[in-house]
Design a protein around this motif. Structure first.
Motif, PDB file in Angstrom:
ATOM      1  N   PHE A 225       0.835  -1.203   0.000  1.00 54.67           N
ATOM      2  CA  PHE A 225       0.000   0.000   0.000  1.00 54.67           C
ATOM      3  C   PHE A 225       0.872   1.257   0.000  1.00 54.67           C
ATOM      4  CE2 PHE A 225      -3.022  -2.710   2.657  1.00 54.67           C
ATOM      5  CZ  PHE A 225      -3.801  -3.032   1.562  1.00 54.67           C
ATOM      6  N   MET A 226       0.328   2.336  -0.582  1.00 57.84           N
ATOM      7  CA  MET A 226       0.984   3.640  -0.426  1.00 57.84           C
ATOM      8  C   MET A 226       0.855   4.047   1.035  1.00 57.84           C
ATOM      9  SD  MET A 226      -0.534   5.781  -3.558  1.00 57.84           S
ATOM     10  CE  MET A 226      -0.153   5.321  -5.236  1.00 57.84           C
ATOM     11  N   SER A 227       1.790   4.871   1.500  1.00 55.15           N
ATOM     12  CA  SER A 227       1.609   5.368   2.864  1.00 55.15           C
ATOM     13  C   SER A 227       1.698   6.885   2.887  1.00 55.15           C
ATOM     14  CB  SER A 227       2.619   4.729   3.813  1.00 55.15           C
ATOM     15  OG  SER A 227       3.899   4.744   3.269  1.00 55.15           O
ATOM     16  N   GLY A 264      10.508   6.415   4.523  1.00 52.58           N
ATOM     17  CA  GLY A 264      11.502   6.999   5.429  1.00 52.58           C
ATOM     18  C   GLY A 264      12.251   5.910   6.185  1.00 52.58           C
ATOM     19  N   ALA A 265      11.515   4.868   6.600  1.00 52.88           N
ATOM     20  CA  ALA A 265      12.161   3.768   7.329  1.00 52.88           C
ATOM     21  C   ALA A 265      13.158   3.053   6.414  1.00 52.88           C
ATOM     22  CB  ALA A 265      11.101   2.791   7.839  1.00 52.88           C
ATOM     23  N   ALA A 275      13.418   5.018  -4.269  1.00 55.96           N
ATOM     24  CA  ALA A 275      12.367   5.526  -5.160  1.00 55.96           C
ATOM     25  C   ALA A 275      11.039   5.008  -4.639  1.00 55.96           C
ATOM     26  CB  ALA A 275      12.612   5.007  -6.568  1.00 55.96           C
ATOM     27  N   ASP A 276      10.012   5.812  -4.753  1.00 57.43           N
ATOM     28  CA  ASP A 276       8.679   5.416  -4.293  1.00 57.43           C
ATOM     29  C   ASP A 276       7.697   5.953  -5.319  1.00 57.43           C
ATOM     30  OD1 ASP A 276       6.233   5.127  -3.086  1.00 57.43           O
ATOM     31  OD2 ASP A 276       6.838   5.948  -1.149  1.00 57.43           O
ATOM     32  N   MET A 288       5.316   1.004  -5.511  1.00 58.27           N
ATOM     33  CA  MET A 288       6.545   0.206  -5.584  1.00 58.27           C
ATOM     34  C   MET A 288       7.682   1.054  -5.033  1.00 58.27           C
ATOM     35  SD  MET A 288       8.570  -1.511  -8.821  1.00 58.27           S
ATOM     36  CE  MET A 288       7.657  -3.017  -9.011  1.00 58.27           C
ATOM     37  N   ARG A 289       8.377   0.533  -4.006  1.00 57.45           N
ATOM     38  CA  ARG A 289       9.534   1.253  -3.464  1.00 57.45           C
ATOM     39  C   ARG A 289      10.794   0.471  -3.830  1.00 57.45           C
ATOM     40  NH1 ARG A 289       4.817   1.022   0.098  1.00 57.45           N
ATOM     41  NH2 ARG A 289       4.499   3.077   0.979  1.00 57.45           N
TER      42      ARG A 289
END
Ligand SMILES: C[S@@+](CC[C@H](N)C(=O)[O-])C[C@H]1O[C@@H](n2cnc3c(N)ncnc32)[C@H](O)[C@@H]1O
Length: 293
Positions: A225-227, A264-265, A275-276, A288-289
């Motif tokens: 999920f996006m945060s 950030g984590a 990249a996010d 996708m990170r």
């Protein structure tokens, strides 16, 4: 406020009943032939080309053992046919696009490989029934692909599936936060929709483990999920759906995930090269990170 509205209350009841009926339908469909399936799962353990290693004397961590994820009776690990049931309920949930691995293939095919192009060992974290793992072998046929999960029922079915596809995935029972692999031993670590199902402190431990097992220049790719950090005051329909999941759908950790700073984590452990971006084909709420060691 929303739940006092009769239409919202009605919709909530429908969604909950829909989940319950879906599980019942899938269980009933397979129960008649439970012995046949159990025998096929057993046989898959020793036939190839996939391999399976199941650790004995293993304690489930409390954050996992005590939750019926998605309100599935027995969650991922109690019923020996849980893998088979998961595959077919996901297929219903995703309106039939899960059966032939379309979404897993599309995410795996779009993930960026390390800059030097070297991909010899790949790890799929929390592989469930192995749909991403088999897509990883298809993408890098020459690479050694490992896939770990904590639930033997998922791993057995994953092995059966991979054998049926003729794909040599190496499955093993391991915790994502406590991997048995050596430091720097993977070029790519992939993780599809695990992080919203673990508490925040565990998420940080898993990120550190992924970093440990990657070689310099290796990529950690997370689809989930996006945060949005809690400092953002907006409350969206997706926020409501996550809150619904927490209250009624066995997802106790997902709100903390979507309102926390997962990117950030990642950056804290991997440095700033993260990249996010919204996931192609992932609707308005998947991301996708990509972190590089
Ligand atoms: C939503 S599924 C993941 C989907 C999967 N990655 C795929 O590609 O289809 C969640 C899986 O994570 C596993 N799991 C949850 N916590 C875990 C942990 N700490 N370590 C290893 N596996 C875990 C569960 O047993 C379950 O099979």
């Amino acid at each position: 406020m929303l739940e006092r509205h009769p239409i919202v209350a009605f919709l909530n009841r429908l969604m909950r009943s829909h989940q319950e009926l879906k599980y019942r339908a899938v269980e009933v469909a397979f129960d008649d032939q439970a012995e046949v399936f159990a025998a096929a799962l057993k046989e898959a353990e020793t036939s190839g080309p996939a391999t399976l290693s199941l650790k004995e004397g293993f304690e489930y961590p409390g954050y996992y053992r005590d939750v019926e994820f998605h309100i599935k009776p027995g969650s991922y690990f109690v019923n020996e046919l849980a893998g088979l049931q998961y595959h077919y309920t996901m297929n219903l949930f995703m309106r039939r696009v899960a059966h032939a691995d379309e979404s897993n293939r599309s995410y795996v095919n779009s993930l960026p490989e390390p800059e030097d192009g070297l991909v010899e060992r790949v790890l799929d974290l929390a592989c469930s029934v192995g749909q991403s793992a088999t897509a990883l072998v298809e993408r890098w046929p020459g690479a050694e692909v490992h896939a770990v999960d904590v639930a033997p029922a998922m791993l057995r079915y994953a092995t059966l599936r991979a054998n049926g596809m003729g794909l040599p995935v190496h499955f093993s029972r391991q915790l994502a936060e406590d991997l048995e692999f050596e430091d720097g031993s993977f070029d790519v670590v992939f993780c599809y929709i695990l992080f919203h199902e673990v508490p925040q402190d565990m998420a940080r431990r898993i990120i550190r483990e992924a970093h440990r097992v990657l070689r310099p220049g290796g990529r950690f790719v997370v689809v989930d999920f996006m945060s949005r950090p809690t400092s953002d005051p907006a409350f969206t329909v997706d926020d409501y759906m996550r809150a619904w999941d927490r209250e009624f759908n066995g997802e106790p950790y997902s709100v903390a995930f979507v309102r926390g700073d997962f990117t950030g984590a990642l950056a804290e452990v991997f440095g700033s090269v993260v990249a996010d971006h919204p996931l192609e084909g992932g609707g308005s709420y998947m991301s996708m990170r990509v972190a590089t060691k």
